[in-house]
Design an enzyme around this catalytic site. Structure first.
Site, PDB file in Angstrom:
ATOM      1  N   ASP A 276       4.746  16.833 -19.301  1.00 10.11           N
ATOM      2  CA  ASP A 276       3.597  17.713 -19.177  1.00 10.11           C
ATOM      3  C   ASP A 276       2.800  17.217 -17.972  1.00 10.11           C
ATOM      4  O   ASP A 276       3.047  16.135 -17.441  1.00 10.11           O
ATOM      5  CB  ASP A 276       2.766  17.692 -20.474  1.00 10.11           C
ATOM      6  CG  ASP A 276       1.850  18.893 -20.580  1.00 10.11           C
ATOM      7  OD1 ASP A 276       1.424  19.222 -21.701  1.00 10.11           O
ATOM      8  OD2 ASP A 276       1.582  19.527 -19.533  1.00 10.11           O
TER       9      ASP A 276
HETATM   10  C1  GLC Z   1      -0.888  21.918 -19.298  1.00 12.48           C
HETATM   11  C2  GLC Z   1      -0.213  22.233 -20.615  1.00 12.48           C
HETATM   12  C3  GLC Z   1       1.208  22.693 -20.467  1.00 12.48           C
HETATM   13  C4  GLC Z   1       1.339  23.482 -19.188  1.00 12.48           C
HETATM   14  C5  GLC Z   1       1.123  22.557 -18.024  1.00 12.48           C
HETATM   15  C6  GLC Z   1       1.124  23.292 -16.682  1.00 12.48           C
HETATM   16  O1  GLC Z   1      -1.652  20.770 -19.396  1.00 12.48           O
HETATM   17  O2  GLC Z   1      -0.271  21.229 -21.616  1.00 12.48           O
HETATM   18  O3  GLC Z   1       1.538  23.469 -21.618  1.00 12.48           O
HETATM   19  O4  GLC Z   1       2.649  24.069 -19.103  1.00 12.48           O
HETATM   20  O5  GLC Z   1      -0.077  21.797 -18.154  1.00 12.48           O
HETATM   21  O6  GLC Z   1       0.027  24.125 -16.604  1.00 12.48           O
END
Ligand code: GLC
Length: 754
Positions: A276
């Site tokens: 993430d």
């Molecule tokens: C965010 C979320 C994730 C998302 C990523 C990109 O923090 O937790 O679900 O795909 O960052 O935006």
């Protein structure tokens, strides 16, 4: 337990290199060249890895910023999503752009369709619809230049106040896993790499970057990891996103048990474990644990980051140094690159990379959004007004002369969820004037799509006088309701990434000043006290408490109904469509009935002390009456179940058959559910969902339902052998219209176990 390769991909790469030589210059006949897409992808990737420099390899295993926040870059025009990995032109490796896409492409200004939220899709219980949902989003991702979608959350609703509940698929692993697998297959059928996330036990937003989910192995395996297992093994997503939190003291993105032992070795996952955004905290530990890609990766000279998050890249120069020093074997780096390339090849983005600048067929998107909203709404209550025989719904447009519509910004639009799992409103937010607080990462203003329930209701009742009250004056609304044939009150609960709900109670102007300017419960109570007929329509991502339930005639749950939500709500209220949704999540009577009384703002240890008893299993085990049970949903017709029987093969697979009849006067779809009670003494919850079938029936029509239950779904996790175990004994099978259907059919079958 069988010794497994630590880096299975490495063996594959070496074997493939050998196979290539044989195929190319060994027998030389070429006629034996492999054709199955997995082997072809593996071999082509291995051949590329063998030609790459270390710098080229490192380039492929981390992003170059967070484009949508214009951090990092430069990026090709229009490809300003959540992440980007440049290609290697020397070897014909294309770049890969990725965008968030939980309920639609989360990129503004390009006309992406905002579908109903994933929790609504789950409420349809329709895997074919989920497949089409994934395909629709993928079509739009490709049109805008993205080869990877970052939707696909399956975190289970252990904690329904989780601000991302709208983005996920409810509280049951079999429902969430099955629907996620179908969505994944749909996405990858359109040459877009699909994601399943957030792996794992990332089940609340409070302290999500640092909290530690403390959960025993059996609970993990029989609940949330089972959702991932079904999704990964049934649909082979190209991308699994590991989560921010720690699991039993080790960050998920450097957790060898999760990433290698379970995901890669046991489930045979051949794709990419992607962090993430800013969830990676190391170079060597993460690489050796099984992390394959770091996002957003190296921002280069870009600005530091977003409030509360700092982006440090551990997989760019630090990784190259670690490989050079030998602390990360080159074989591991090769495996990371092999996974990335074989995934791009396997799912078509290598040979036909999407290009930006395409156009989105909004008519097709809107038509599909309407269909999903119609199929996912749940009719929770539908009673006759005092002194009448007929339930208040469906409304008859022809016979109504006055309708009062109240609250929920129903004059302008419908609500959506916030954060990366949201989808921007194409023509601007339907509700203006919201003061966006700087504190929240993704803002405190909800998104409202310009799809007015009021306009759609007016169109359904052309001869009626339809008036709107915004809800700020409860007395005025109640007085008007007293004079009308029916009052329709809209109640909304905004939620989003980065924060949890303080309560399941409907927000009021204290809790949610950005979107509601009045006490919603008080409004509904006031209207119900005076109205002849009162219908409540809910627009929400999590369950809501309903202190006024006994005083209203009907409740329609529309979730975050997407860009055609207004039309769908009117279609359902006036009976153009018969509601067929069923709850994917329990609605409790009060917050105090939840497994954890409150979400601690300070305690970073999140104890899964309820163990297996999560979701409906909690209420069953504790004998707590929910407000509305998991799997519940009414229809404008009625159904009857009869004639259940169960049989088993030698391997413990069970088939449950029974009949469902439409005993009402109009066509309708019923999701007939099958639950199992395992033999006593195993420490299991009273029942678990093991299968279902959604059937559409004409009045009077009967259908024999046959639900196959694989032995694994009847098994428990053996923590001594670290494997599934089918226990011998008597199993009760229950077929019904919800998890608490008092008319459910039961039968039993004895399994030998193994
Ligand atoms: C965010 C979320 C994730 C998302 C990523 C990109 O923090 O937790 O679900 O795909 O960052 O935006």
């Amino acid at each position: 337990m069988k010794k497994r390769l630590l880096f299975p991909g490495v063996a594959t790469a070496a074997a493939c290199a050998v196979a290539l030589m044989i195929a190319a210059c060994g027998s030389g006949d070429g006629v034996n060249a492999p054709t199955d897409p997995d082997t072809v992808a593996d071999q082509r990737a291995a051949a590329l890895v063998a030609q790459m420099t270390t710098d080229e390899k490192v380039q492929l295993v981390h992003g170059t910023g967070f484009p949508v926040f214009s951090l990092g870059g430069p990026f090709p025009p229009g490809v300003d999503g959540a992440g980007y990995i440049p290609g290697v032109p020397r070897l014909g490796i294309p770049g890969l752009a990725m965008a968030d896409s939980a309920g639609g492409v989360n990129i503004a200004n390009f006309g992406a369709t905002a579908l109903p939220a994933p929790v609504a899709l789950a409420a349809s219980w329709d895997p074919q619809l989920a497949n089409a949902y994934g395909a629709r989003i993928a079509t739009e991702l490709r049109a805008l230049g993205y080869g990877e979608g970052l939707g696909g959350g399956v975190n289970l609703a252990r904690e329904p106040r989780d601000g991302r509940t709208f983005e996920y698929m409810g509280e049951d692993p079999v429902l969430a896993g099955t629907m996620s697998a179908a969505r994944t297959t749909g996405t990858q059928s359109q040459k877009v790499i699909a994601t399943i996330k957030h792996y794992a036990m990332n089940d609340q937003e409070t302290n999500r970057f640092t909290s530690n989910s403390v959960v025993d192995e059996r609970t993990m395996r029989e609940t949330e990891l089972l959702a991932f297992e079904i999704g990964v093994t049934q649909a082979q997503p190209g991308n699994v996103m590991c989560s921010f939190n720690q699991v039993n003291g080790i960050f998920a993105c450097e957790n060898p048990y999760l990433l290698t032992t379970v995901l890669k070795n046991e489930w045979g996952f051949k794709g990419v474990v992607q962090s993430d955004w800013a969830a990676n905290h190391s170079t060597v530990a993460a690489a050796l644990a099984g992390l394959d890609e770091e996002e957003p990766g190296d921002l280069g000279s870009a600005a530091g980051g977003l409030p509360g998050i700092t982006f440090t890249s551990y997989f760019s120069s630090a990784l190259k140094a670690a490989v050079t020093a030998g602390s990360v074997p080159m074989a591991r780096l090769n495996d990371m690159v092999q996974r990335k390339l074989r995934t791009m090849i396997r799912y078509g983005v290598f040979d036909s990379p999407p290009t930006s600048g395409g156009t989105i067929d909004q008519a097709a998107g809107n038509a599909f959004a309407l269909q999903v909203a119609q199929q996912s709404a749940v009719l929770l209550k539908n009673a006759a007004p005092t002194g009448a025989q007929q339930p208040v719904l469906p409304l008859s447009g022809a016979s109504l002369s006055s309708i009062v519509v109240i609250g929920g910004h129903a004059d302008t639009g419908v609500l959506s969820g916030a954060g990366s799992g949201g989808t921007p409103a194409i023509n601007g937010n339907a509700v203006s004037g919201c003061q966006q607080p700087a504190s929240l990462i993704f803002g405190g203003c909800a998104t409202w799509y310009k799809s007015s329930p009021l306009a759609a209701i007016k169109a359904q009742a052309a001869n009626a006088s339809v008036t709107y009250f915004d809800g700020t004056d409860a007395n005025a609304a109640a007085s008007a309701a007293a004079q009308a044939d029916v009052a329709i009150v809209f109640a909304t609960q905004s939620e989003g990434e980065g924060f949890d709900l303080p309560s399941l109670s409907l927000p009021n102007n204290v809790v949610d000043p950005y979107n509601q300017s009045y006490d919603q419960n008080a409004l509904i109570t006031a209207v119900a006290a005076k109205a002849k007929r009162v219908v409540v329509v809910l627009e929400n991502g999590s369950p809501v408490l309903m202190p006024w339930l006994g005083n209203v005639n009907a409740v329609l749950e529309s979730w975050y109904p997407g860009v055609q939500g207004g039309q769908a709500i009117a279609d359902l209220l006036f009976g153009n469509v018969n509601p067929s949704g069923k709850l994917p999540i329990t609605f409790p009577q009060q917050d105090a009935d939840l497994p954890q009384p409150a979400i601690s703002a300070t305690n970073l240890t999140v104890n899964y002390s309820e163990g297996l008893m999560m979701g409906y299993r909690w209420y069953d085990a504790k004998q707590i009456q929910p407000l509305f049970p998991f799997g519940f949903g009414l229809s404008y017709t009625t159904f009857a179940y009869s004639g259940i029987s169960a049989s088993t093969d030698g391997a413990g697979d069970v088939t449950v058959t029974f009949s469902v009849q439409n005993t009402g006067t109009r066509a309708g779809a019923e999701t007939a559910q099958v639950y199992a009670t395992l033999p006593a003494g195993l420490g299991e919850p009273p029942k678990r969902l093991v299968g279902w079938q959604k059937v559409t029936l004409q009045p009077g029509q009967s259908h024999q339902v046959s639900v196959s239950v694989p032995a694994k779904l009847l098994s428990t996790w053996d923590v001594m052998k670290h494997a599934w175990k089918l226990n011998g004994g008597a199993y009760q099978l229950i077929a019904g219209a919800s998890s608490r259907d008092t008319n459910a059919l039961t039968t039993s079958v004895t399994l030998a176990g193994h």
